[in-house]
Scaffold this motif. Structure first.
Motif, short mmCIF file in Angstrom:
data_model
loop_
_atom_site.label_atom_id
_atom_site.label_comp_id
_atom_site.label_asym_id
_atom_site.label_seq_id
_atom_site.Cartn_x
_atom_site.Cartn_y
_atom_site.Cartn_z
N PHE A 43 -8.93 8.12 0.66
CA PHE A 43 -9.83 7.45 -0.28
C PHE A 43 -9.67 7.96 -1.71
N THR A 44 -9.45 9.28 -1.86
CA THR A 44 -9.42 9.88 -3.20
C THR A 44 -8.26 9.39 -4.05
N MET B 269 -16.31 -1.87 -1.40
CA MET B 269 -15.89 -0.85 -2.36
C MET B 269 -14.37 -0.75 -2.42
N LEU B 270 -13.74 -0.83 -1.26
CA LEU B 270 -12.28 -0.76 -1.20
C LEU B 270 -11.65 -1.95 -1.91
N ARG C 76 -6.01 -3.82 -0.36
CA ARG C 76 -5.81 -5.14 0.28
C ARG C 76 -5.81 -5.07 1.79
N TYR C 77 -5.61 -3.91 2.34
CA TYR C 77 -5.58 -3.71 3.79
C TYR C 77 -6.50 -2.55 4.17
N LEU D 98 -10.34 -8.25 3.04
CA LEU D 98 -9.26 -7.32 3.37
C LEU D 98 -8.55 -7.76 4.65
N VAL D 99 -7.30 -7.39 4.76
CA VAL D 99 -6.57 -7.58 6.01
C VAL D 99 -6.84 -6.38 6.91
N ALA D 100 -7.33 -6.63 8.11
CA ALA D 100 -7.63 -5.56 9.05
C ALA D 100 -6.41 -5.26 9.91
N ILE D 101 -5.96 -4.00 9.88
CA ILE D 101 -4.91 -3.54 10.78
C ILE D 101 -5.61 -2.86 11.95
#
Length: 245
Positions: A41-42, A79-80, A86-87, A118-121
């Motif tokens: 995240f950082t 937030m992302l 994007r993923y 977002l695209v979920a993996i």
């Protein structure tokens, strides 16, 4: 189908690690391969800036199911997306084991990822014990069935098959074992999503490295890889990417 190579940095990387992002930018021009890097995240906002004006996409390694609220230490999908991710990787075995995440939690997070654009993996995979019992496809099928939300499409869903016993161990299933599970996943996706299930990317993960990447990418229904430690250095990750082009 275009290959997708995703790098999962896990809990690794400092500000100086952004040089690896810069080094990857020049490798993303292929018409046959998409590249995603998922730093901690950082580093996501810095990585997005570094990857700007390139075909390199940046993702995250997890998200919370809620959009906001009193969830200390968590980060929402919104937030992302707001900082350019994007993923997002969901359901990795390290989250399932270390954080007690079950299929219901992963389903809720996948819903959140789609809500935020977002695209979920979504990761699935069996343990060594489950494999030895002959239950690999049963286990993977249950995870897939319970973790993929309604409204999933080939545009917002990627499946990553990562046998738990192969992650970070150097062990790799046989080509026949990989093809068997990927074929089963493809069939389940087609039953769930109709014709669109044929277009959902299915990645293989678990000790993918330069020496075995080309053979793995040549297998049926293997549409790319989710790469762990080998994605931390651009020079090594580039070799895996080259094998997919």
């Amino acid at each position: 189908m275009r290959k997708l190579i995703a790098g999962n940095w896990k809990m690794n990387g400092l500000v100086s690690s952004q040089a690896e992002i810069e080094a990857l930018k020049g490798l993303t021009g292929s018409a046959t391969c998409d590249i995603v890097v998922c730093p901690p995240f950082t580093l996501i906002d810095r990585a997005v800036e570094r990857a700007r004006d390139s075909n390199l996409a940046i993702g995250a390694q997890d998200c919370h199911a809620r959009q906001s609220g009193a969830h200390t230490g968590d980060v929402s999908a919104e937030m992302l997306a707001n900082i350019g991710a994007r993923y997002v990787i969901l359901g990795h075995s390290e989250r399932r084991v270390s954080h007690g995440e079950d299929d219901g939690i992963i389903l809720a997070k996948a819903v959140a990822a789609h809500r935020a654009g977002l695209v979920a993996i979504v990761c699935v995979g069996e343990t060594r014990h489950e494999r030895d019992e002959g239950r690999a496809i049963e286990v993977v099928g249950g995870q897939l069935r319970e973790s993929v939300p309604e409204g999933a499409t080939s545009a917002n869903l990627v499946i990553a098959y990562e046998p738990v016993w192969a992650i970070g161990t150097g062990l790799v299933p046989t080509n026949e074992q990989i093809e068997e599970v990927h074929a089963a996943i493809r069939q389940m996706l087609k039953e769930r999503l109709g014709n669109d299930g044929q277009s959902v990317k299915i990645l293989y993960g678990g000790s993918v490295k330069v020496s075995n990447a080309e053979a793995i990418f040549g297998l049926r229904n293997v549409d790319g890889a989710l790469v762990g430690g080998a994605s931390l250095k651009a020079s090594e990750f580039a070799g895996i990417i080259s094998a997919a082009i």
